[in-house]
Design a protein around this motif. Structure first.
Motif, PDB file in Angstrom:
ATOM      1  N   GLN A 216       1.103  -1.425   0.407  1.00 34.94           N
ATOM      2  CA  GLN A 216       0.239  -0.407  -0.124  1.00 34.94           C
ATOM      3  C   GLN A 216       1.101   1.385   0.019  1.00 34.94           C
ATOM      4  O   GLN A 216       2.057   1.219   0.786  1.00 34.94           O
ATOM      5  CB  GLN A 216      -0.944  -0.158   1.235  1.00 34.94           C
ATOM      6  CG  GLN A 216      -1.845   1.153   1.188  1.00 34.94           C
ATOM      7  CD  GLN A 216      -2.987   0.936   2.064  1.00 34.94           C
ATOM      8  OE1 GLN A 216      -2.792   0.931   3.107  1.00 34.94           O
ATOM      9  NE2 GLN A 216      -4.585   1.685   1.693  1.00 34.94           N
TER      10      GLN A 216
ATOM     11  N   GLU B  78       3.469  -0.031   2.158  1.00 34.56           N
ATOM     12  CA  GLU B  78       3.516  -0.484   3.839  1.00 34.56           C
ATOM     13  C   GLU B  78       3.218  -2.321   2.918  1.00 34.56           C
ATOM     14  O   GLU B  78       2.731  -2.706   1.949  1.00 34.56           O
ATOM     15  CB  GLU B  78       2.345  -0.437   4.434  1.00 34.56           C
ATOM     16  CG  GLU B  78       2.312  -1.599   5.569  1.00 34.56           C
ATOM     17  CD  GLU B  78       1.854  -0.633   6.844  1.00 34.56           C
ATOM     18  OE1 GLU B  78       1.022  -0.709   6.406  1.00 34.56           O
ATOM     19  OE2 GLU B  78       1.767  -1.872   8.180  1.00 34.56           O
ATOM     20  N   VAL B  79       4.136  -3.383   3.344  1.00 36.89           N
ATOM     21  CA  VAL B  79       4.114  -4.709   2.954  1.00 36.89           C
ATOM     22  C   VAL B  79       2.752  -5.804   3.906  1.00 36.89           C
ATOM     23  O   VAL B  79       2.737  -5.002   4.920  1.00 36.89           O
ATOM     24  CB  VAL B  79       5.743  -5.455   3.298  1.00 36.89           C
ATOM     25  CG1 VAL B  79       5.101  -6.998   2.838  1.00 36.89           C
ATOM     26  CG2 VAL B  79       6.271  -4.946   2.244  1.00 36.89           C
TER      27      VAL B  79
ATOM     28  N   ARG C  10      -1.192 -11.236   2.535  1.00 40.08           N
ATOM     29  CA  ARG C  10      -2.829 -12.085   2.617  1.00 40.08           C
ATOM     30  C   ARG C  10      -2.495 -13.671   2.687  1.00 40.08           C
ATOM     31  O   ARG C  10      -1.518 -14.000   1.838  1.00 40.08           O
ATOM     32  CB  ARG C  10      -2.611 -11.579   1.200  1.00 40.08           C
ATOM     33  CG  ARG C  10      -3.040 -10.271   0.856  1.00 40.08           C
ATOM     34  CD  ARG C  10      -4.058  -9.746   2.067  1.00 40.08           C
ATOM     35  NE  ARG C  10      -4.179  -7.675   1.427  1.00 40.08           N
ATOM     36  CZ  ARG C  10      -4.232  -7.488   2.537  1.00 40.08           C
ATOM     37  NH1 ARG C  10      -3.758  -7.565   3.930  1.00 40.08           N
ATOM     38  NH2 ARG C  10      -4.026  -6.005   2.412  1.00 40.08           N
TER      39      ARG C  10
ATOM     40  N   SER D 240      -8.034 -12.666   6.226  1.00 43.96           N
ATOM     41  CA  SER D 240      -7.431 -11.217   6.920  1.00 43.96           C
ATOM     42  C   SER D 240      -6.512 -11.835   7.949  1.00 43.96           C
ATOM     43  O   SER D 240      -6.437 -12.449   8.595  1.00 43.96           O
ATOM     44  CB  SER D 240      -8.228 -10.578   7.327  1.00 43.96           C
ATOM     45  OG  SER D 240      -7.597  -9.747   8.125  1.00 43.96           O
TER      46      SER D 240
ATOM     47  N   ALA E 299      -5.702  -9.782  10.242  1.00 42.77           N
ATOM     48  CA  ALA E 299      -6.203  -9.496  11.406  1.00 42.77           C
ATOM     49  C   ALA E 299      -6.421 -10.748  11.397  1.00 42.77           C
ATOM     50  O   ALA E 299      -6.413 -11.016  13.276  1.00 42.77           O
ATOM     51  CB  ALA E 299      -7.667  -8.303  11.571  1.00 42.77           C
TER      52      ALA E 299
ATOM     53  N   SER F 113       6.355  -8.691  13.866  1.00 46.96           N
ATOM     54  CA  SER F 113       5.318  -8.993  14.822  1.00 46.96           C
ATOM     55  C   SER F 113       6.708  -9.044  16.179  1.00 46.96           C
ATOM     56  O   SER F 113       7.878  -8.831  16.560  1.00 46.96           O
ATOM     57  CB  SER F 113       5.419 -10.187  14.906  1.00 46.96           C
ATOM     58  OG  SER F 113       5.744 -11.345  15.362  1.00 46.96           O
TER      59      SER F 113
ATOM     60  N   GLU G  71       8.124  -1.502  10.924  1.00 45.72           N
ATOM     61  CA  GLU G  71       7.438  -1.298  11.812  1.00 45.72           C
ATOM     62  C   GLU G  71       7.391  -1.908  12.726  1.00 45.72           C
ATOM     63  O   GLU G  71       7.089  -2.761  12.044  1.00 45.72           O
ATOM     64  CB  GLU G  71       5.905  -1.239  10.903  1.00 45.72           C
ATOM     65  CG  GLU G  71       4.973   0.158   9.435  1.00 45.72           C
ATOM     66  CD  GLU G  71       4.622  -0.076   8.916  1.00 45.72           C
ATOM     67  OE1 GLU G  71       3.180   0.020   9.389  1.00 45.72           O
ATOM     68  OE2 GLU G  71       4.480   0.957   7.758  1.00 45.72           O
TER      69      GLU G  71
ATOM     70  N   ASP H 179       4.337   1.859  15.272  1.00 45.70           N
ATOM     71  CA  ASP H 179       3.458   1.980  14.427  1.00 45.70           C
ATOM     72  C   ASP H 179       2.158   1.619  15.558  1.00 45.70           C
ATOM     73  O   ASP H 179       2.135   1.895  16.512  1.00 45.70           O
ATOM     74  CB  ASP H 179       2.868   0.452  13.582  1.00 45.70           C
ATOM     75  CG  ASP H 179       2.147  -0.319  12.527  1.00 45.70           C
ATOM     76  OD1 ASP H 179       1.439   1.417  12.686  1.00 45.70           O
ATOM     77  OD2 ASP H 179       1.964  -0.898  12.019  1.00 45.70           O
TER      78      ASP H 179
ATOM     79  N   GLY I 287      -4.665   5.084   7.195  1.00 42.43           N
ATOM     80  CA  GLY I 287      -6.075   4.378   7.369  1.00 42.43           C
ATOM     81  C   GLY I 287      -7.270   5.815   6.686  1.00 42.43           C
ATOM     82  O   GLY I 287      -8.040   5.505   6.898  1.00 42.43           O
ATOM     83  N   VAL I 288      -6.347   6.686   6.348  1.00 42.60           N
ATOM     84  CA  VAL I 288      -7.228   7.955   5.392  1.00 42.60           C
ATOM     85  C   VAL I 288      -8.009   7.766   4.185  1.00 42.60           C
ATOM     86  O   VAL I 288      -7.040   6.599   3.005  1.00 42.60           O
ATOM     87  CB  VAL I 288      -5.738   9.118   4.968  1.00 42.60           C
ATOM     88  CG1 VAL I 288      -6.838  10.708   4.295  1.00 42.60           C
ATOM     89  CG2 VAL I 288      -5.405   8.966   5.617  1.00 42.60           C
TER      90      VAL I 288
END
Ligand code: C2E
Ligand code: CA
Ligand code: CA
Ligand code: CA
Length: 278
Positions: free
Chosen positions: A44, A58-59, A62, A72, A74, A119, A149, A179, A237-238
């Protein structure tokens, strides 16, 4: 509290059971996801609000699951964290992203760093400095084209060791971002001791920055503090022009989000870089 009836308890325990089952199944399948080629990366773009050019990308990992389709990060990164699978997966992500950036450079795609998420387990539980150093050396990628990040919460688990590891990563020539900033209550004096280059303001502050005086004040305070410490600020997240304009007038340096571009596959990202320069 209201007492639960027998039928209700049974329903809850069935739901719990199902969630646990899915987690266990995904964990087992995640074990083989790398070798089966089910993981892939999206990129992104981040836009520099001063120059209008691309500041990096940003990597984002998926998982294309054979039965469940796209899952996701997430959902599966926390599973990978709990099971320790995040270590081999994180190494694969780093190697793949660095190799991709190297291939882009070889093909004349404009410079702009790839930003890889690290992480907590990967950062504090493995020799992350050796890994990053080796991957950079083996690839021949200039270290300035790799950004890392790290979430604010990781950096607070073990502040002394975190600062030491960050210093070593920076000595390799990489750039470091904190981050999800604003979600973890870091103090100014704490932040001052961390060897970082950039703060990434969490999306929760961006959501209503254009219509909430409080959110705007928070973002302005973060930016003022960051600039005092000579750190750049990026907002994540804009999604809308209103948010972008509010952030730009607050002095934000960079923007990431669907407003400029959704996460792209590697080919689309190369095209984006060629079009928007660096
Ligand atoms: P994050 O690091 O905060 O990443 C930003 C998330 O916001 C990404 O979700 C991205 O797709 C999403 N996003 C970006 N722009 C917008 C927007 O304008 N609107 C909305 N609604 N969302 C936007 P994603 O890709 O689902 O990743 C979720 C989280 O999973 C990430 O949050 C990060 O914590 C983790 N993650 C993703 N990739 C990796 C990875 O390669 N390694 C590690 N360790 N964690 C990862
Ligand atoms: Ca991130
Ligand atoms: Ca983030
Ligand atoms: Ca976030």
């Amino acid at each position: 509290a209201k007492a639960l009836g027998g039928a209700q308890i049974q329903r809850y325990s069935e739901e719990l059971n199902q969630a646990l089952q899915r987690k266990l199944t995904l964990e087992n399948q995640l074990r083989h996801a790398i070798e089966r080629g089910e993981l892939y990366l999206n990129y992104q773009p981040k836009t520099d609000l001063h120059s209008g050019g691309v500041a990096g990308m940003e990597v984002l990992v998926r998982w294309k699951h054979p039965e469940h389709g796209s899952i996701s990060p997430a959902e599966f990164i926390p599973i990978a964290e709990d099971s320790g699978l995040v270590v081999p997966i994180g190494e694969w992500i780093l190697r793949t992203a660095v190799a991709q950036r190297r291939a882009w450079s070889d093909a004349g795609v404009p410079d702009a760093p790839v930003a890889v998420n690290l992480s907590g387990k990967q950062f504090l539980g493995t020799d992350v400095v050796a890994l990053v150093g080796n991957v950079l050396r083996e690839s021949g990628l200039p270290p300035r084209l790799l950004e890392l990040e790290l979430t604010e919460s990781i950096s607070m688990d073990d502040p002394v060791r975190t600062a030491d590891l960050m210093r070593q990563l920076r000595e390799l020539g990489t750039t470091l971002s904190i981050d999800d900033f604003g979600t973890g209550y870091s103090s100014l004096s704490y932040l001052k001791r961390l060897p970082v280059d950039k703060l990434k303001v969490d999306r929760s502050f961006v959501l209503d920055v254009h219509q909430s005086a409080e959110s705007l004040a928070m973002v302005k305070a973060i930016i003022a503090m960051a600039h005092t410490l000579r750190l750049d600020v990026i907002a994540e997240g804009v999604e809308t022009e209103e948010q972008m304009v509010a952030l730009r007038s607050a002095g934000c340096d960079q923007i990431q989000g669907d407003y400029f571009s959704k996460p792209l596959d590697a080919d689309a990202c190369a095209e984006y870089l060629r079009k928007h320069g660096a």
